[in-house]
Design a protein around this motif. Sequence first.
Motif, PDB file in Angstrom:
ATOM      1  N   THR A 122       0.833  -1.197   0.000  1.00  0.00           N
ATOM      2  CA  THR A 122       0.000   0.000   0.000  1.00  0.00           C
ATOM      3  C   THR A 122       0.870   1.249   0.000  1.00  0.00           C
ATOM      4  OG1 THR A 122      -1.781  -1.108   1.207  1.00  0.00           O
ATOM      5  CG2 THR A 122      -1.801   1.291   1.183  1.00  0.00           C
ATOM      6  N   LEU A 123       0.575   2.159  -0.921  1.00  0.00           N
ATOM      7  CA  LEU A 123       1.257   3.443  -0.990  1.00  0.00           C
ATOM      8  C   LEU A 123       0.305   4.505  -0.448  1.00  0.00           C
ATOM      9  CD1 LEU A 123       3.643   5.167  -1.904  1.00  0.00           C
ATOM     10  CD2 LEU A 123       2.628   5.250  -4.193  1.00  0.00           C
ATOM     11  N   GLY A 124       0.681   5.140   0.648  1.00  0.00           N
ATOM     12  CA  GLY A 124      -0.187   6.124   1.283  1.00  0.00           C
ATOM     13  C   GLY A 124       0.349   7.534   1.123  1.00  0.00           C
ATOM     14  N   VAL A 125      -0.560   8.499   1.003  1.00  0.00           N
ATOM     15  CA  VAL A 125      -0.203   9.915   1.009  1.00  0.00           C
ATOM     16  C   VAL A 125      -0.963  10.563   2.155  1.00  0.00           C
ATOM     17  CG1 VAL A 125      -0.265  12.111  -0.223  1.00  0.00           C
ATOM     18  CG2 VAL A 125       0.261  10.002  -1.457  1.00  0.00           C
ATOM     19  N   PHE A 126      -0.235  11.263   3.027  1.00  0.00           N
ATOM     20  CA  PHE A 126      -0.834  11.892   4.197  1.00  0.00           C
ATOM     21  C   PHE A 126      -0.725  13.411   4.079  1.00  0.00           C
ATOM     22  CE2 PHE A 126       0.110   7.618   5.388  1.00  0.00           C
ATOM     23  CZ  PHE A 126      -0.910   7.246   6.255  1.00  0.00           C
ATOM     24  N   ARG A 127      -1.796  14.101   4.453  1.00  0.00           N
ATOM     25  CA  ARG A 127      -1.858  15.561   4.387  1.00  0.00           C
ATOM     26  C   ARG A 127      -1.345  16.142   5.694  1.00  0.00           C
ATOM     27  NH1 ARG A 127      -1.880  20.592   3.743  1.00  0.00           N
ATOM     28  NH2 ARG A 127      -3.532  21.756   2.691  1.00  0.00           N
ATOM     29  N   PHE A 128      -0.424  17.096   5.596  1.00  0.00           N
ATOM     30  CA  PHE A 128       0.128  17.760   6.772  1.00  0.00           C
ATOM     31  C   PHE A 128      -0.415  19.177   6.854  1.00  0.00           C
ATOM     32  CE2 PHE A 128       3.567  20.452   8.650  1.00  0.00           C
ATOM     33  CZ  PHE A 128       3.482  19.953   9.945  1.00  0.00           C
ATOM     34  N   SER A 136      -1.123  18.918  12.301  1.00  0.00           N
ATOM     35  CA  SER A 136      -1.870  17.664  12.313  1.00  0.00           C
ATOM     36  C   SER A 136      -1.631  16.896  11.020  1.00  0.00           C
ATOM     37  CB  SER A 136      -3.371  17.926  12.491  1.00  0.00           C
ATOM     38  OG  SER A 136      -3.885  18.692  11.408  1.00  0.00           O
ATOM     39  N   LEU A 137      -1.925  15.599  11.051  1.00  0.00           N
ATOM     40  CA  LEU A 137      -1.806  14.710   9.896  1.00  0.00           C
ATOM     41  C   LEU A 137      -3.122  13.990   9.670  1.00  0.00           C
ATOM     42  CD1 LEU A 137       1.630  13.042  10.706  1.00  0.00           C
ATOM     43  CD2 LEU A 137       1.169  14.342   8.621  1.00  0.00           C
ATOM     44  N   ILE A 138      -3.549  13.874   8.400  1.00  0.00           N
ATOM     45  CA  ILE A 138      -4.691  13.040   8.056  1.00  0.00           C
ATOM     46  C   ILE A 138      -4.357  12.260   6.794  1.00  0.00           C
ATOM     47  CG2 ILE A 138      -6.370  14.660   9.050  1.00  0.00           C
ATOM     48  CD1 ILE A 138      -7.161  15.349   6.134  1.00  0.00           C
ATOM     49  N   SER A 139      -5.033  11.143   6.598  1.00  0.00           N
ATOM     50  CA  SER A 139      -4.824  10.356   5.387  1.00  0.00           C
ATOM     51  C   SER A 139      -5.475  11.059   4.207  1.00  0.00           C
ATOM     52  CB  SER A 139      -5.413   8.961   5.560  1.00  0.00           C
ATOM     53  OG  SER A 139      -5.273   8.211   4.364  1.00  0.00           O
ATOM     54  N   ALA A 140      -4.710  11.268   3.120  1.00  0.00           N
ATOM     55  CA  ALA A 140      -5.247  11.924   1.927  1.00  0.00           C
ATOM     56  C   ALA A 140      -5.702  10.906   0.898  1.00  0.00           C
ATOM     57  CB  ALA A 140      -4.205  12.850   1.313  1.00  0.00           C
ATOM     58  N   THR A 141      -4.887   9.872   0.670  1.00  0.00           N
ATOM     59  CA  THR A 141      -5.248   8.853  -0.318  1.00  0.00           C
ATOM     60  C   THR A 141      -4.300   7.668  -0.194  1.00  0.00           C
ATOM     61  OG1 THR A 141      -5.690   8.442  -2.671  1.00  0.00           O
ATOM     62  CG2 THR A 141      -3.752   9.758  -2.145  1.00  0.00           C
ATOM     63  N   ASP A 181      -2.961  14.583  -8.044  1.00  0.00           N
ATOM     64  CA  ASP A 181      -3.738  15.775  -8.394  1.00  0.00           C
ATOM     65  C   ASP A 181      -3.563  16.920  -7.406  1.00  0.00           C
ATOM     66  OD1 ASP A 181      -5.151  14.915  -6.187  1.00  0.00           O
ATOM     67  OD2 ASP A 181      -7.120  15.034  -7.140  1.00  0.00           O
ATOM     68  N   GLY A 182      -2.677  16.731  -6.417  1.00  0.00           N
ATOM     69  CA  GLY A 182      -2.421  17.779  -5.436  1.00  0.00           C
ATOM     70  C   GLY A 182      -3.440  17.829  -4.320  1.00  0.00           C
ATOM     71  N   LYS A 183      -4.347  16.851  -4.303  1.00  0.00           N
ATOM     72  CA  LYS A 183      -5.380  16.824  -3.263  1.00  0.00           C
ATOM     73  C   LYS A 183      -5.528  15.423  -2.666  1.00  0.00           C
ATOM     74  CE  LYS A 183      -8.038  20.594  -5.357  1.00  0.00           C
ATOM     75  NZ  LYS A 183      -9.338  20.990  -5.958  1.00  0.00           N
ATOM     76  N   SER A 184      -6.132  14.521  -3.461  1.00  0.00           N
ATOM     77  CA  SER A 184      -6.460  13.222  -2.863  1.00  0.00           C
ATOM     78  C   SER A 184      -6.519  12.074  -3.866  1.00  0.00           C
ATOM     79  CB  SER A 184      -7.814  13.310  -2.145  1.00  0.00           C
ATOM     80  OG  SER A 184      -8.839  13.674  -3.072  1.00  0.00           O
ATOM     81  N   VAL A 185      -5.955  12.254  -5.061  1.00  0.00           N
ATOM     82  CA  VAL A 185      -6.055  11.202  -6.070  1.00  0.00           C
ATOM     83  C   VAL A 185      -4.681  10.857  -6.617  1.00  0.00           C
ATOM     84  CG1 VAL A 185      -7.026  10.503  -8.292  1.00  0.00           C
ATOM     85  CG2 VAL A 185      -8.382  11.924  -6.741  1.00  0.00           C
TER      86      VAL A 185
END
Length: 357
Positions: A122-128, A136-141, A181-185
């Motif tokens: 799994t490749l995850g991207v997290f938003r800082f 804070s950190l949240i999962s983006a995609t 896409d700079g957001k969540s995709v």
Amino acid sequence: HDSINRADGVDWSPDNQYLAVAHYSLDVRVYKVDNGVPTEITTAKVTHTGSDWVNGVSWHPSGKYLAVADKSSATDQLKVYKFDGTTLSLVASISSGSADFGDTISWHPSGRFIAFGSYTGTLGVFRFYDTSGSESLISATTASHGAALQWAKWSPSGKYLMAGGAYYATDSTNIRVYEFDGKSVLTEIAGCRMDLESGTTYGGSWHPSGNFAVIGVYSPQSIHLLKFNESSFSLVEKELFNLSEKIGGVFGAEWSKSGKHLSVFGISGKVSGTTSLLYEFDSEKLTELVDSRESDHANETQFASFSRDDSFLATVGSRSGVGGLEIYKTGMNPLMVSNSWANVTLREQADLGEPLT
């Protein structure tokens, strides 16, 4: 300095003043570097339930934050520390939900996202978020890579994320490029397949131009120079270097920030003590500059990082149970080791060939 089993990550700060090093012994240390000589200024103990080791570090583009991969037998965590020039303070963390997630870490050029890879594929991207003094950190995609990930790197523009690692026999590709896409995709747009005796590529790196990438293959011992065509979304191999006579296994390769030089590193092989090689790049072709570089790591160099101004090359690895940091001045002949954990004295390396230019 303390003896450690090994180091599992090294990264220069954007202002060239500091080195962050991930220790296998569950801590992260920051060194202030003065003319190539490091002085430890702070240490952060990285631990939670089931923590096993620290598996990577990556500086925020501003140098204000440091991302850390905390490996655990329970569940891996992505942690962000704030750095004020003297201390590291934990300001954000998030659980991956898996015990096999923190195998690669890479901060997006914008500073707003962190890629965090999983050995389960799994490749995850997290938003800082850094707003009003609150982080804070949240999962983006996430994306299913389909094979055990060992590395993932953002392109210099931040539009693309390249990833690789082990592979399954049914996989049509084992190196993949995703568009973000700079957001969540994340959308897979390109890839290629390499035949691997070891089944694993342990490291890869984008050229600063974004037009090339280099992949290190553990076995057969080799590096592959790939050209990335953005208009057609394709990866095409330009050159292959067989290193079986020089190095025992390739762990990875790292471009200098100018893109003029490439460090290739791994485990020692037929040439005793050789754990890394250096190349020059002229925009189309790689030329080996330095051969048979011995180091105090002796049996393996696991990670390398060039300073942002290309003046120094830092490497970390292990030797007989004692991890080491070495900093090489890139404009000297021979290259000079400025300092190491295993032996904190200045020393020169002989017979290292021509200097980097």
